[in-house]
Design a protein around this motif. Structure first.
Motif, PDB file in Angstrom:
ATOM      1  N   THR A  74       0.826  -1.210   0.000  1.00  0.00           N
ATOM      2  CA  THR A  74       0.000   0.000   0.000  1.00  0.00           C
ATOM      3  C   THR A  74       0.859   1.257   0.000  1.00  0.00           C
ATOM      4  O   THR A  74       0.355   2.352  -0.268  1.00  0.00           O
TER       5      THR A  74
ATOM      6  N   TYR B 236     -13.886  -7.094 -10.049  1.00  0.00           N
ATOM      7  CA  TYR B 236     -13.336  -6.529  -8.810  1.00  0.00           C
ATOM      8  C   TYR B 236     -14.103  -7.000  -7.568  1.00  0.00           C
ATOM      9  O   TYR B 236     -14.663  -6.223  -6.820  1.00  0.00           O
TER      10      TYR B 236
ATOM     11  N   GLU C 141      -6.924  -4.399  -7.328  1.00  0.00           N
ATOM     12  CA  GLU C 141      -7.139  -2.984  -7.048  1.00  0.00           C
ATOM     13  C   GLU C 141      -7.134  -2.743  -5.544  1.00  0.00           C
ATOM     14  O   GLU C 141      -7.767  -3.469  -4.776  1.00  0.00           O
TER      15      GLU C 141
ATOM     16  N   GLU D 183      -8.078   0.102  -2.722  1.00  0.00           N
ATOM     17  CA  GLU D 183      -8.862   1.319  -2.509  1.00  0.00           C
ATOM     18  C   GLU D 183      -8.738   1.739  -1.055  1.00  0.00           C
ATOM     19  O   GLU D 183      -9.050   0.978  -0.146  1.00  0.00           O
TER      20      GLU D 183
ATOM     21  N   THR E 260      -9.962   4.532   1.654  1.00  0.00           N
ATOM     22  CA  THR E 260     -10.970   5.548   1.911  1.00  0.00           C
ATOM     23  C   THR E 260     -10.685   6.209   3.254  1.00  0.00           C
ATOM     24  O   THR E 260     -10.582   5.538   4.280  1.00  0.00           O
TER      25      THR E 260
ATOM     26  N   THR F  80      -8.238   7.196  -2.432  1.00  0.00           N
ATOM     27  CA  THR F  80      -7.156   6.911  -3.381  1.00  0.00           C
ATOM     28  C   THR F  80      -7.245   5.449  -3.817  1.00  0.00           C
ATOM     29  O   THR F  80      -7.754   4.596  -3.080  1.00  0.00           O
ATOM     30  N   SER F  81      -6.767   5.184  -5.003  1.00  0.00           N
ATOM     31  CA  SER F  81      -6.774   3.806  -5.495  1.00  0.00           C
ATOM     32  C   SER F  81      -5.480   3.520  -6.246  1.00  0.00           C
ATOM     33  O   SER F  81      -4.785   4.431  -6.707  1.00  0.00           O
ATOM     34  N   LYS F  82      -5.191   2.232  -6.364  1.00  0.00           N
ATOM     35  CA  LYS F  82      -3.969   1.790  -7.024  1.00  0.00           C
ATOM     36  C   LYS F  82      -4.227   0.405  -7.602  1.00  0.00           C
ATOM     37  O   LYS F  82      -4.923  -0.413  -6.988  1.00  0.00           O
ATOM     38  N   THR F  83      -3.698   0.150  -8.793  1.00  0.00           N
ATOM     39  CA  THR F  83      -3.881  -1.167  -9.402  1.00  0.00           C
ATOM     40  C   THR F  83      -2.548  -1.886  -9.550  1.00  0.00           C
ATOM     41  O   THR F  83      -1.492  -1.262  -9.676  1.00  0.00           O
TER      42      THR F  83
END
Length: 275
Positions: free
Chosen positions: A41, A60, A110, A112, A114, A119-122
């Motif tokens: 992360t 997802y 993915e 996520e 909160t 923010t998100s990241k793959t």
């Protein structure tokens, strides 16, 4: 337009495109089948007001979730159970480790987060098969009085990401990579009996390789003309067993013949006495 400003504008557009592509394709992560892989992360610590969701697949589906405020630290098997007993969450950073990976675990993941902001990241995870050590053998049917014919082969079935290559020192002599799951990889090579070069056969994929070095003196020390009169240990054992069976069968037939003749002689003798 001024050339200087045009160059600056081009650089700005280039960096924007690179940033956009990074967001679309995400981080690429590779792992060998059976090993573990950790998706980070990049957090030093999860804040109290932050929730974390890990998702996987085209739809997802959720495979892990963290809510520090609620004391939730859960992992899920997935709808088809592929993640059962394979997921481990870092309770401090929220990073996810997939253990004992198989090719089923390749795909897009993915993350996520909160909190004050979302923010998100793959992650694009690739899982490669564990490579076997390639085997070098001699091919007498193609050898000549001056050249030793060799074949390097791999027991792994051909896949598009595995390549079999012959090297002379650090230089590639030949390579093969066949996208066909029904056959195994094999690659021939001919060398002179007195060749002093260093040869090796390498099986590799994007993250690992296996190498077998060629010992010409051991594998090619006899010409094939000399080896015609000898046979492999397996063939020799088969011939020995067949010879033994023939010998035993011959002895049995002789014993049976002798006993039959004695029985006939005894019957004739009894018949003579009866007269």
């Amino acid at each position: 337009m001024n050339t200087k400003y045009l160059r600056v504008l081009t650089l700005v557009i280039f960096f924007i495109c690179c940033w956009s592509l990074t967001g679309v394709f995400g981080d690429s992560v590779s792992v060998t089948e059976g090993d573990s892989v950790t998706l980070n992360t990049d957090l030093a610590e999860i804040h109290e007001d932050e929730d974390i969701l890990w998702k996987c697949g085209a739809k997802y589906f959720t495979i892990a979730e963290i809510s520090r405020d609620s004391g939730i630290f859960f992992t899920h098997d997935g709808p088809d159970g592929r993640f059962r007993h394979r997921l481990k969450l870092d309770h401090q950073t929220g990073s996810l480790t997939i253990m004992n990976t198989t090719t089923e675990h390749a795909g897009v993941y993915e993350l996520e987060i909160t909190g004050v902001k979302v923010t998100s990241k793959t992650f694009n995870v690739s899982v490669y098969a564990r490579l076997p050590v390639p085997v070098i053998s001699r091919n007498c049917s193609s050898s000549s009085s001056s050249n030793c014919s060799l074949v390097c082969s791999s027991s792994v079935l051909s896949v598009c990401d595995a390549t079999l290559s012959w090297y002379a020192g650090m230089s590639v002599l030949s390579s093969i990579s066949v996208c066909d799951l029904s056959i195994s990889l094999s690659l021939p090579l001919e060398v002179e009996y007195q060749d002093k070069n260093t040869y090796s056969c390498v099986l590799n994929n994007p993250i690992s390789n296996q190498t077998t070095h060629l010992d010409i003196n051991t594998l090619c020390r006899h010409t094939c003309a000399d080896s015609v009169h000898c046979c492999g240990s397996t063939e020799a054992l088969i011939r020995l067993a067949l010879s033994a069976l023939v010998g035993v069968a011959t002895v049995i037939l002789l014993v049976y013949d002798i006993r039959s003749r004695r029985a006939e002689q005894d019957q004739a003798h009894i018949h003579t006495l009866g007269q």
